[in-house]
Design a protein around this motif. Structure first.
Motif, PDB file in Angstrom:
ATOM      1  N   UNK A 262       0.829  -1.201   0.000  1.00 17.53           N
ATOM      2  CA  UNK A 262       0.000   0.000   0.000  1.00 17.53           C
ATOM      3  C   UNK A 262       0.867   1.257   0.000  1.00 17.53           C
ATOM      4  N   UNK A 263       1.902   1.213   0.816  1.00 16.76           N
ATOM      5  CA  UNK A 263       2.792   2.364   0.925  1.00 16.76           C
ATOM      6  C   UNK A 263       3.444   2.664  -0.430  1.00 16.76           C
ATOM      7  N   UNK A 264       3.909   1.610  -1.077  1.00 21.26           N
ATOM      8  CA  UNK A 264       4.584   1.801  -2.360  1.00 21.26           C
ATOM      9  C   UNK A 264       3.628   2.315  -3.439  1.00 21.26           C
ATOM     10  N   UNK A 265       2.430   1.722  -3.480  1.00 22.76           N
ATOM     11  CA  UNK A 265       1.458   2.142  -4.500  1.00 22.76           C
ATOM     12  C   UNK A 265       1.062   3.603  -4.310  1.00 22.76           C
ATOM     13  N   UNK A 266       0.921   4.005  -3.052  1.00 22.08           N
ATOM     14  CA  UNK A 266       0.570   5.407  -2.786  1.00 22.08           C
ATOM     15  C   UNK A 266       1.694   6.330  -3.241  1.00 22.08           C
ATOM     16  N   UNK A 267       2.916   5.903  -2.938  1.00 21.32           N
ATOM     17  CA  UNK A 267       4.085   6.708  -3.318  1.00 21.32           C
ATOM     18  C   UNK A 267       4.133   6.887  -4.837  1.00 21.32           C
ATOM     19  N   UNK A 268       3.762   5.820  -5.538  1.00 20.96           N
ATOM     20  CA  UNK A 268       3.772   5.857  -7.003  1.00 20.96           C
ATOM     21  C   UNK A 268       2.518   6.516  -7.577  1.00 20.96           C
ATOM     22  N   UNK A 269       1.660   7.028  -6.709  1.00 20.48           N
ATOM     23  CA  UNK A 269       0.386   7.666  -7.089  1.00 20.48           C
ATOM     24  C   UNK A 269      -0.521   6.721  -7.853  1.00 20.48           C
ATOM     25  N   UNK A 270      -0.451   5.449  -7.540  1.00 16.64           N
ATOM     26  CA  UNK A 270      -1.237   4.489  -8.303  1.00 16.64           C
ATOM     27  C   UNK A 270      -2.173   3.649  -7.449  1.00 16.64           C
ATOM     28  N   UNK A 271      -2.312   4.013  -6.176  1.00 14.70           N
ATOM     29  CA  UNK A 271      -3.309   3.315  -5.371  1.00 14.70           C
ATOM     30  C   UNK A 271      -4.638   4.025  -5.589  1.00 14.70           C
ATOM     31  N   UNK A 272      -5.631   3.270  -6.031  1.00 10.93           N
ATOM     32  CA  UNK A 272      -6.911   3.921  -6.329  1.00 10.93           C
ATOM     33  C   UNK A 272      -8.039   3.485  -5.428  1.00 10.93           C
ATOM     34  N   UNK A 273      -8.080   2.199  -5.123  1.00 10.56           N
ATOM     35  CA  UNK A 273      -9.236   1.712  -4.377  1.00 10.56           C
ATOM     36  C   UNK A 273      -8.889   0.565  -3.454  1.00 10.56           C
ATOM     37  N   UNK A 274      -9.843   0.279  -2.605  1.00 13.05           N
ATOM     38  CA  UNK A 274      -9.647  -0.713  -1.557  1.00 13.05           C
ATOM     39  C   UNK A 274     -10.843  -1.619  -1.426  1.00 13.05           C
ATOM     40  N   UNK A 275     -10.604  -2.888  -1.249  1.00 22.68           N
ATOM     41  CA  UNK A 275     -11.656  -3.820  -0.861  1.00 22.68           C
ATOM     42  C   UNK A 275     -11.281  -4.384   0.500  1.00 22.68           C
ATOM     43  N   UNK A 276     -12.034  -3.971   1.522  1.00 19.82           N
ATOM     44  CA  UNK A 276     -11.762  -4.461   2.872  1.00 19.82           C
ATOM     45  C   UNK A 276     -12.450  -5.797   3.111  1.00 19.82           C
ATOM     46  N   UNK A 277     -11.730  -6.654   3.774  1.00 18.32           N
ATOM     47  CA  UNK A 277     -12.273  -7.914   4.289  1.00 18.32           C
ATOM     48  C   UNK A 277     -11.169  -8.493   5.148  1.00 18.32           C
ATOM     49  N   UNK A 278     -11.338  -9.716   5.602  1.00 18.03           N
ATOM     50  CA  UNK A 278     -10.236 -10.341   6.332  1.00 18.03           C
ATOM     51  C   UNK A 278     -10.145 -11.785   5.900  1.00 18.03           C
ATOM     52  N   UNK A 279      -9.004 -12.397   6.169  1.00 18.60           N
ATOM     53  CA  UNK A 279      -8.850 -13.773   5.736  1.00 18.60           C
ATOM     54  C   UNK A 279      -7.831 -14.485   6.586  1.00 18.60           C
ATOM     55  N   UNK A 280      -7.985 -15.770   6.646  1.00 18.91           N
ATOM     56  CA  UNK A 280      -7.023 -16.608   7.352  1.00 18.91           C
ATOM     57  C   UNK A 280      -6.190 -17.381   6.331  1.00 18.91           C
ATOM     58  N   UNK A 281      -6.867 -17.830   5.269  1.00 24.38           N
ATOM     59  CA  UNK A 281      -6.184 -18.716   4.323  1.00 24.38           C
ATOM     60  C   UNK A 281      -6.103 -18.180   2.889  1.00 24.38           C
ATOM     61  N   UNK A 282      -7.149 -17.537   2.428  1.00 25.73           N
ATOM     62  CA  UNK A 282      -7.153 -17.102   1.027  1.00 25.73           C
ATOM     63  C   UNK A 282      -8.156 -15.981   0.866  1.00 25.73           C
ATOM     64  N   UNK A 283      -8.918 -16.058  -0.210  1.00 26.00           N
ATOM     65  CA  UNK A 283      -9.918 -15.018  -0.472  1.00 26.00           C
ATOM     66  C   UNK A 283     -11.172 -15.354   0.333  1.00 26.00           C
ATOM     67  N   UNK A 284     -11.012 -15.322   1.656  1.00 28.52           N
ATOM     68  CA  UNK A 284     -12.070 -15.829   2.540  1.00 28.52           C
ATOM     69  C   UNK A 284     -13.246 -14.866   2.688  1.00 28.52           C
ATOM     70  N   UNK A 285     -13.016 -13.598   2.350  1.00 31.35           N
ATOM     71  CA  UNK A 285     -14.088 -12.587   2.417  1.00 31.35           C
ATOM     72  C   UNK A 285     -14.755 -12.511   3.787  1.00 31.35           C
TER      73      UNK A 285
END
Ligand code: RM4
Ligand code: MN
Ligand code: MN
Length: 424
Positions: A262-285
């Motif tokens: 996230x830090x790097x993408x922001x620095x590069x001015x290329x972070x646009x959006x976020x999908x919040x969720x949490x996971x233990x193993x994968x795309x657990x949503x």
């Protein structure tokens, strides 16, 4: 369904004394909290339309009743959330799971609930009934130009629908990839995807953004054409100023350092959006903050720092959305919990003593750095988040009030016990 304002006010009244005690104590500990409260109140999270029904896994789906049957009812559900917490001020639609037939009516309904339309999502990971060509072997990457064109046209159509609703961004998540070595020529897949994205980009209005979401694996298990932030960034850079990377917290390989990404993408001015969720193993949503709240805080710490370094507006300069889907919880309860967790992590990040951290880093005082971060993380800021809600007309305890008012029971009565929502 909406909640009578007086009910929220009288419930708050009964909790007020206890709340004030906690808030006063907190203020005596951390000093002036006005600025943090204002920032929390301004921060709005987009609620995904596909999170409002019963999620399910590939093994089954368990109905919980009262699921929204159409886009109007989905908007009403998000309106309910927003009434309760005042931080759920937008909805993110997924096309064709949600197709408005009367745009003005839908816009008016959203406005009634004080909701905006966040990024619109295209769907080229499923075949729709009656669809001419299949996405079984990909969409924007496909070896057949006709399939690519169909997928491009769909994305352009989604942009048009978004324009009609007043949305300002398109999210492209591609399931494209391959399941077996040798199935795909990586270079051709990349090039086809880039060409396709370029055509979509050309249809984007000047004041729009396109978010390129990445995901490590699933549904493809050997390669994914936009698998990580590097691949997304490479496309976004080639596309132009309106193209950004979207970070979905569940889309990384285990133990990835998302805060650094996230830090790097922001620095590069290329972070646009976020999908919040949490996971233990994968795309657990799973519910945001339910598994790794410290990681969520660390991510927010980088977001706040990176945005401040660029003079960005925390509330409006990035697309903040939840992407979750549940099998066991009432989705409305789950979403209240997610929004609360996001607000808490944001508040904790705002509390970090930046000057002290800079100084300690400069001195390589590692122990002190940890103390500073954990001092913020371990301070119970729930009263601040509650106070922000109170000031904006929301409920001091949204989840408790939701239960007390038997909202799910009422929704079941209104919509039936086996209503099904479009979505995952
Ligand atoms: C994907 C991805 C996308 C979402 C779909 C439903 O895994 O997270 O953002 O639109 O799921
Ligand atoms: Mn996502
Ligand atoms: Mn996902």
């Amino acid at each position: 369904m909406s909640i009578d304002k007086n009910i929220i006010a009288s419930e708050n009244e009964s909790l007020h004394q206890q709340h004030t005690k906690k808030l006063d104590f907190l203020q005596s500990e951390i000093g002036n909290t006005q600025a943090i409260i204002e920032k929390i109140a301004a921060f709005q999270i987009g609620i995904p339309s596909w999170a409002l029904g019963a999620g399910g896994t590939r093994f089954g789906r368990f109905s919980f009743g009262g699921a929204p049957r159409n886009i109007e009812e989905k908007i009403a559900d998000v309106g309910l959330l927003h009434q309760l917490n005042r931080n759920s001020g937008s909805i993110s639609l997924h096309i064709p799971w949600d197709i408005p037939n009367d745009y003005d009516k839908i816009k008016a309904l959203a406005a009634e609930h004080q909701l905006k339309f966040d990024a619109v999502n295209s769907n080229t990971f499923q075949d729709q009934p009656g669809q001419a060509l299949s996405y079984k072997f990909g969409s924007l990457q496909h070896v057949d130009v006709a399939v690519r064109k169909q997928a491009i046209d769909h994305n352009i159509d989604v942009i048009k629908q978004g324009i009609a609703l007043g949305s300002k961004a398109l999210t492209v998540w591609l399931a494209d990839g391959s399941c077996f070595p040798g199935q795909l020529n990586f270079r051709k897949a990349y090039q086809n995807t880039l060409d396709s994205l370029q055509q979509i980009y050309e249809a984007l209005p000047d004041d729009w953004k396109v978010f390129i979401e990445y995901k490590a694996y699933e549904p493809n298990f050997y390669s994914t054409t936009v698998a990580d932030w590097g691949q997304s960034l490479s496309y976004a850079n080639k596309l132009g100023d309106k193209a950004y990377t979207l970070v979905d917290l569940g889309h990384h390989l285990p133990n990835a350092n998302i805060e650094q990404i996230v830090s790097l993408l922001l620095m590069e001015r290329k972070l646009g959006g976020f999908h919040f969720n949490d996971s233990k193993y994968g795309d657990d949503d799973l519910t945001a903050g339910s598994i790794k709240p410290y990681q969520l805080f660390l991510i927010f710490k980088e977001l706040v720092e990176g945005m401040d370094a660029r003079g960005m507006n925390h509330a409006t300069d990035l697309g903040w959305m939840i992407d979750a889907s549940h099998n066991v919880k009432d989705p409305l309860e789950d979403l209240l919990q997610s929004v609360e967790a996001i607000m808490l992590a944001y508040a904790q990040a705002l509390l970090v003593d930046k000057k002290a951290l800079d100084d300690a880093q400069q001195l390589n005082d590692t122990a002190k750095c940890q103390e500073i971060l954990q001092a913020a993380f371990r301070t119970d800021l729930r009263p601040l988040v509650a106070e922000a809600r109170l000031r904006s007309g929301g409920a001091l305890n949204p989840l408790e009030l939701y239960r007390k008012l038997n909202i799910r029971k009422k929704l079941i009565k209104e919509r039936g016990a086996d209503s099904v929502a479009t979505g995952l």
